[in-house]
Motif scaffolding. Structure first.
Motif, mmCIF file in Angstrom:
data_model
loop_
_atom_site.group_PDB
_atom_site.id
_atom_site.type_symbol
_atom_site.label_atom_id
_atom_site.label_comp_id
_atom_site.label_asym_id
_atom_site.label_seq_id
_atom_site.Cartn_x
_atom_site.Cartn_y
_atom_site.Cartn_z
ATOM 1 N N PHE A 1 -2.619 3.707 11.310
ATOM 2 C CA PHE A 1 -1.828 3.290 12.476
ATOM 3 C C PHE A 1 -1.578 4.532 13.333
ATOM 4 O O PHE A 1 -0.598 5.261 13.125
ATOM 5 C CB PHE A 1 -0.506 2.664 12.039
ATOM 6 N N PRO A 2 -2.436 4.814 14.302
ATOM 7 C CA PRO A 2 -2.396 6.100 15.016
ATOM 8 C C PRO A 2 -1.139 6.342 15.843
ATOM 9 O O PRO A 2 -0.933 7.460 16.318
ATOM 10 C CB PRO A 2 -3.638 6.024 15.922
ATOM 11 N N GLY A 3 -0.278 5.354 15.996
ATOM 12 C CA GLY A 3 0.987 5.598 16.691
ATOM 13 C C GLY A 3 1.928 6.491 15.911
ATOM 14 O O GLY A 3 2.834 7.105 16.496
ATOM 15 N N TYR A 4 1.734 6.601 14.597
ATOM 16 C CA TYR A 4 2.608 7.405 13.738
ATOM 17 C C TYR A 4 2.075 8.819 13.584
ATOM 18 O O TYR A 4 0.861 9.034 13.462
ATOM 19 C CB TYR A 4 2.719 6.769 12.351
ATOM 20 N N ASP A 5 2.992 9.797 13.524
ATOM 21 C CA ASP A 5 2.614 11.193 13.303
ATOM 22 C C ASP A 5 3.665 11.869 12.421
ATOM 23 O O ASP A 5 4.349 12.798 12.834
ATOM 24 C CB ASP A 5 2.478 11.932 14.636
ATOM 25 N N PHE A 6 3.792 11.381 11.190
ATOM 26 C CA PHE A 6 4.718 11.973 10.233
ATOM 27 C C PHE A 6 4.020 13.086 9.448
ATOM 28 O O PHE A 6 2.784 13.139 9.403
ATOM 29 C CB PHE A 6 5.249 10.901 9.286
ATOM 30 N N PRO A 7 4.781 13.982 8.835
ATOM 31 C CA PRO A 7 4.158 15.066 8.068
ATOM 32 C C PRO A 7 3.174 14.531 7.032
ATOM 33 O O PRO A 7 3.439 13.505 6.381
ATOM 34 C CB PRO A 7 5.359 15.747 7.404
ATOM 35 N N PRO A 8 2.053 15.189 6.838
ATOM 36 C CA PRO A 8 1.036 14.685 5.902
ATOM 37 C C PRO A 8 1.556 14.484 4.485
ATOM 38 O O PRO A 8 1.073 13.594 3.767
ATOM 39 C CB PRO A 8 -0.046 15.775 5.946
ATOM 40 N N ALA A 9 2.526 15.306 4.073
ATOM 41 C CA ALA A 9 3.035 15.209 2.703
ATOM 42 C C ALA A 9 4.034 14.062 2.520
ATOM 43 O O ALA A 9 4.408 13.754 1.385
ATOM 44 C CB ALA A 9 3.697 16.523 2.297
ATOM 45 N N TYR A 10 4.493 13.456 3.595
ATOM 46 C CA TYR A 10 5.384 12.303 3.457
ATOM 47 C C TYR A 10 4.635 11.165 2.771
ATOM 48 O O TYR A 10 3.396 11.141 2.715
ATOM 49 C CB TYR A 10 5.869 11.846 4.832
ATOM 50 N N ARG A 11 5.408 10.207 2.274
ATOM 51 C CA ARG A 11 4.830 9.007 1.681
ATOM 52 C C ARG A 11 5.372 7.781 2.418
ATOM 53 O O ARG A 11 6.480 7.799 2.969
ATOM 54 C CB ARG A 11 5.187 8.898 0.198
ATOM 55 N N ALA A 12 4.576 6.716 2.409
ATOM 56 C CA ALA A 12 4.957 5.493 3.108
ATOM 57 C C ALA A 12 4.568 4.275 2.285
ATOM 58 O O ALA A 12 3.485 4.228 1.688
ATOM 59 C CB ALA A 12 4.279 5.430 4.478
ATOM 60 N N VAL A 13 5.459 3.304 2.251
ATOM 61 C CA VAL A 13 5.153 1.977 1.715
ATOM 62 C C VAL A 13 4.826 1.068 2.902
ATOM 63 O O VAL A 13 5.663 0.862 3.784
ATOM 64 C CB VAL A 13 6.344 1.403 0.927
ATOM 65 N N ASP B 1 0.850 -1.187 0.000
ATOM 66 C CA ASP B 1 0.000 0.000 0.000
ATOM 67 C C ASP B 1 0.884 1.234 0.000
ATOM 68 O O ASP B 1 1.847 1.320 0.776
ATOM 69 C CB ASP B 1 -0.898 0.030 1.239
ATOM 70 N N ASP B 2 0.552 2.187 -0.849
ATOM 71 C CA ASP B 2 1.276 3.460 -0.933
ATOM 72 C C ASP B 2 0.420 4.518 -0.234
ATOM 73 O O ASP B 2 -0.671 4.862 -0.710
ATOM 74 C CB ASP B 2 1.507 3.816 -2.401
ATOM 75 N N LEU B 3 0.900 5.030 0.905
ATOM 76 C CA LEU B 3 0.111 5.912 1.752
ATOM 77 C C LEU B 3 0.775 7.275 1.887
ATOM 78 O O LEU B 3 1.999 7.389 1.850
ATOM 79 C CB LEU B 3 -0.039 5.299 3.154
ATOM 80 N N THR B 4 -0.038 8.307 2.071
ATOM 81 C CA THR B 4 0.505 9.586 2.507
ATOM 82 C C THR B 4 0.817 9.508 4.006
ATOM 83 O O THR B 4 0.370 8.590 4.703
ATOM 84 C CB THR B 4 -0.491 10.720 2.270
ATOM 85 N N GLY B 5 1.568 10.492 4.489
ATOM 86 C CA GLY B 5 1.817 10.541 5.923
ATOM 87 C C GLY B 5 0.530 10.615 6.714
ATOM 88 O O GLY B 5 0.392 10.007 7.783
ATOM 89 N N ALA B 6 -0.442 11.378 6.193
ATOM 90 C CA ALA B 6 -1.732 11.495 6.872
ATOM 91 C C ALA B 6 -2.466 10.163 6.895
ATOM 92 O O ALA B 6 -3.032 9.753 7.923
ATOM 93 C CB ALA B 6 -2.585 12.559 6.193
ATOM 94 N N GLU B 7 -2.466 9.453 5.767
ATOM 95 C CA GLU B 7 -3.143 8.151 5.701
ATOM 96 C C GLU B 7 -2.458 7.131 6.603
ATOM 97 O O GLU B 7 -3.127 6.287 7.220
ATOM 98 C CB GLU B 7 -3.157 7.654 4.261
ATOM 99 N N LEU B 8 -1.144 7.203 6.711
ATOM 100 C CA LEU B 8 -0.423 6.303 7.607
ATOM 101 C C LEU B 8 -0.888 6.506 9.049
ATOM 102 O O LEU B 8 -1.147 5.536 9.768
ATOM 103 C CB LEU B 8 1.085 6.549 7.494
ATOM 104 N N GLY B 9 -1.003 7.762 9.470
ATOM 105 C CA GLY B 9 -1.446 8.053 10.833
ATOM 106 C C GLY B 9 -2.881 7.637 11.084
ATOM 107 O O GLY B 9 -3.234 7.237 12.200
ATOM 108 N N GLU B 10 -3.725 7.732 10.070
ATOM 109 C CA GLU B 10 -5.110 7.294 10.218
ATOM 110 C C GLU B 10 -5.188 5.776 10.390
ATOM 111 O O GLU B 10 -5.967 5.261 11.203
ATOM 112 C CB GLU B 10 -5.927 7.729 9.004
#
Length: 378
Positions: free
Chosen positions: A129-141, A118-127
């Motif tokens: 998995f709420p333990g994460y709080d990276f900048p919304p514009a970041y991306r995550a695999v 899954d390719d997520l934004t920083g905001a989607e990652l936090g939604e």
């Protein structure tokens, strides 16, 4: 007194050496494993309870076939061991969307090897998995097969399996010198002398002192890990918090859910850049180490930034390019080397052990280790 005779001596019985001893013994070799400390021990690179395993390899897509085989061998070991060693909790590689970030490298590996993710934004990652709080514009695999290995348990399991196949493992025995010629190898320790057909060196940060001709390619480095008690512990349970590698302004960090001991585990690659002989690196963490890890945790995992539970040191052994040394010794065809795992090697221990056994017994291996040959530095 005549030397103790065997087929193969393995020097260093940590993560890699224990796996090599097992695969050698499994193939019918008479194996002696020599460890200068305890089995397992906390002086090298294979302790601290957990190590990340992940299918996307942001370092280089060339690692993906190797880690796929590693997964198969970890599952085989798990099937015969009473305690679970491999915990599939998912993995996250997160960072800025541009440049040569962890995210970009992970995404590239997924594309090259058709890895489901899954390719997520920083905001989607936090939604998610709420333990994460990276900048919304970041991306995550996010990849579901990732997770962590109980590293000390893996060493114990490999040693136990090696014993089951007839290997002899001897702890608190230090190698003083070795010689090799066309007739075999001789290894002298502070307790005994061994005569063998082959020698496998998997001595971690001490490899350079045993193999002086390769010492310029092997740089030991002090590493520190911290465990912080979450203020919202439910967010960091293994089923709610994948392991992560994060590329942020402060550097390159990694971490784990709570497991086995209190606290979320966090580390920074190449922690404070402290290098030198392994016996001279400071084994005791200090307040500067703690502050470096706590500041990252407070900023990006704020609900994990409660009281410090634990600090621990280990060692990286870095090569100039960050890739491994897996090869026959350039001057001695009956000596095999596994070294320079550069802070990201443990996940491969199962397949590295099998490849080292192949090299020792056959002189070659079908494992995809061509990128890790010593002659790349010629």
């Amino acid at each position: 007194m005549p030397p103790t005779e065997c087929d193969v001596v393995v020097v260093g019985v940590g993560g890699m050496g224990s796996a090599a001893a097992y695969h050698l013994a499994r193939r019918g070799a008479d194996v002696v494993g020599l460890e200068r400390f305890d089995v397992p021990h906390a002086r090298g690179s294979s302790h601290g309870l957990t190590r990340i395993i992940r299918l996307p390899q942001y370092e280089d897509p060339a690692y993906v076939p190797l880690v796929r085989r590693a997964y198969e061998l970890w599952d085989e070991l798990d099937a015969r061991h009473p305690r679970r060693l491999l915990h599939r909790v998912g993995s996250v590689d997160v960072g800025p969307p541009d440049g040569e970030s962890v995210y970009a490298g992970s995404k590239r590996a997924c594309t090259v090897h058709d890895i489901d993710h899954d390719d997520l934004t920083g905001a989607e990652l936090g939604e998610r998995f709420p333990g994460y709080d990276f900048p919304p514009a970041y991306r995550a695999v996010h990849q579901s097969e990732g997770g962590f290995l109980h590293c000390e348990g893996c060493t114990v399991a490999h040693v136990g399996a090696a014993h089951d196949h007839g290997a002899t493992i001897r702890a608190r025995e230090t190698v003083a010198e070795w010689t090799a010629d066309e007739t075999g190898v001789t290894v002298r320790t502070d307790r005994d002398t061994y005569a063998a057909d082959r020698l496998v060196v998997t001595a971690g940060a001490w490899t350079g002192s045993l193999l002086p001709s390769l010492s310029g390619l092997l740089q030991p480095e002090r590493q520190v890990l911290g465990w912080f008690q979450p203020t919202a512990p439910e967010r960091f349970a293994p089923e709610r918090f994948p392991v992560f590698v994060a590329d942020v302004d402060e550097g390159h960090f990694y971490g784990f859910p709570t497991y086995a001991v209190p606290g979320v585990k966090v580390g920074k690659f190449n922690h404070r850049g402290e290098t030198g002989p392994p016996s001279e690196l400071d084994r005791e963490p200090d307040r500067t180490d703690e502050r470096l890890l706590r500041e990252f945790t407070a900023r990006y995992l704020p609900d994990a930034a409660g009281p410090t539970m634990r600090l621990s040191t280990c060692m990286f052994t870095n090569t100039p390019d960050g890739d491994f040394l897996l090869d026959v010794h350039p001057s001695h065809p009956n000596v095999v080397v596994g070294a320079g795992f550069s802070g990201h090697g443990f996940k491969f221990a199962s397949v590295v052990g099998a490849a080292l056994a192949d090299l020792a017994l056959d002189g070659t291996t079908t494992a995809p280790i061509d990128p890790f040959r010593i002659d790349r530095f010629d």
